[in-house]
Scaffold this motif. Structure first.
Motif, short mmCIF file in Angstrom:
data_model
loop_
_atom_site.label_atom_id
_atom_site.label_comp_id
_atom_site.label_asym_id
_atom_site.label_seq_id
_atom_site.Cartn_x
_atom_site.Cartn_y
_atom_site.Cartn_z
N ALA A 1 0.83 -1.20 0.00
CA ALA A 1 0.00 0.00 0.00
C ALA A 1 0.87 1.26 0.00
CB ALA A 1 -0.94 0.01 1.21
N PHE A 2 2.11 1.13 0.46
CA PHE A 2 3.03 2.27 0.52
C PHE A 2 3.95 2.30 -0.70
CE2 PHE A 2 2.74 1.92 5.35
CZ PHE A 2 1.77 2.90 5.41
N GLN B 1 8.29 2.02 3.20
CA GLN B 1 8.40 0.58 2.95
C GLN B 1 9.59 -0.02 3.68
OE1 GLN B 1 8.43 0.61 -1.38
NE2 GLN B 1 6.42 -0.38 -1.38
N MET B 2 10.70 0.70 3.70
CA MET B 2 11.88 0.20 4.40
C MET B 2 11.65 0.14 5.91
SD MET B 2 13.89 -0.87 2.17
CE MET B 2 15.11 -1.38 3.36
N ILE B 3 10.88 1.10 6.44
CA ILE B 3 10.54 1.05 7.87
C ILE B 3 9.72 -0.21 8.15
CG2 ILE B 3 9.14 2.17 9.65
CD1 ILE B 3 10.05 4.86 8.46
N LEU B 4 8.78 -0.53 7.25
CA LEU B 4 8.00 -1.75 7.43
C LEU B 4 8.87 -3.00 7.32
CD1 LEU B 4 4.62 -1.15 5.59
CD2 LEU B 4 4.99 -1.59 7.99
N VAL B 5 9.83 -3.00 6.42
CA VAL B 5 10.73 -4.15 6.30
C VAL B 5 11.52 -4.35 7.59
CG1 VAL B 5 12.82 -4.99 5.13
CG2 VAL B 5 10.91 -4.11 3.80
N HIS B 6 12.01 -3.26 8.17
CA HIS B 6 12.73 -3.39 9.44
C HIS B 6 11.81 -3.84 10.56
CE1 HIS B 6 16.38 -1.97 7.67
NE2 HIS B 6 15.87 -0.79 7.37
N ALA B 7 10.57 -3.38 10.57
CA ALA B 7 9.61 -3.82 11.59
C ALA B 7 9.31 -5.31 11.44
CB ALA B 7 8.32 -3.01 11.49
N ILE B 8 9.11 -5.76 10.20
CA ILE B 8 8.86 -7.19 9.97
C ILE B 8 10.08 -8.01 10.38
CG2 ILE B 8 8.40 -8.93 8.20
CD1 ILE B 8 6.87 -6.73 6.65
N SER B 9 11.26 -7.51 10.09
CA SER B 9 12.49 -8.22 10.48
C SER B 9 12.62 -8.33 11.99
CB SER B 9 13.71 -7.50 9.91
OG SER B 9 13.69 -7.50 8.53
N LEU B 10 12.30 -7.27 12.70
CA LEU B 10 12.36 -7.29 14.16
C LEU B 10 11.33 -8.25 14.74
CD1 LEU B 10 13.63 -6.10 16.72
CD2 LEU B 10 11.86 -4.35 16.66
N LEU B 11 10.10 -8.21 14.21
CA LEU B 11 9.08 -9.15 14.67
C LEU B 11 9.49 -10.59 14.36
CD1 LEU B 11 5.81 -7.28 13.66
CD2 LEU B 11 6.65 -7.71 15.97
N GLY B 12 10.14 -10.80 13.23
CA GLY B 12 10.62 -12.14 12.89
C GLY B 12 11.68 -12.62 13.86
#
Length: 127
Positions: free
Chosen positions: A88-89, A96-107
């Motif tokens: 969506a972004f 989008q890169m902020i979301l990638v880092h958030a997904i990586s941290l949650l992972g």
């Protein structure tokens, strides 16, 4: 047997995401190809991650291994949702890169909470 497939999907999702975010992106940025060409690689990996998350949830539902109150299952749901929100972004690559880092941290949290089980099932004694 299903547990091995779940671990395989999680390894593919998190390993690919971490490789793209923390190995490929800095390399492309150093060479001057980021964000023009580097975001294409990120789009593919986040899309495959959303598919992997969907397959993990689908296999968990089919084999009745999901307990929605367990933290690993909630993390999979959140990560899959964030992978879908990523698209969506599309015009804003920094978000989008902020979301990638958030997904990586949650992972990483998911990997530390459930290292060998991917998703855990509530064990309740028979009444």
């Amino acid at each position: 047997m299903v547990r091995h497939y779940l671990i395989l999907f999680r390894t593919f999702w998190l390993g690919g995401l971490w490789a793209c975010a923390y190995v490929v992106r800095p390399l492309l940025e150093h060479r001057g190809f980021f964000p023009q060409h580097g975001m294409d690689v990120m789009h593919v990996m986040v899309g495959l991650g959303a598919v992997s998350g969907g397959l993990i949830l689908l296999l968990g539902l089919l084999f009745r291994a999901l307990s929605w109150r367990q933290l690993p299952v909630q993390l999979v749901l959140i990560m899959t949702f964030l992978s879908l929100v990523y698209f969506a972004f599309m015009p804003w690559w920094k978000l989008q890169m902020i979301l990638v880092h958030a997904i990586s941290l949650l992972g990483l949290v998911w990997l530390l909470i459930a290292p060998l089980t991917v998703i855990r099932r509530d064990v309740t004694p028979a009444e």
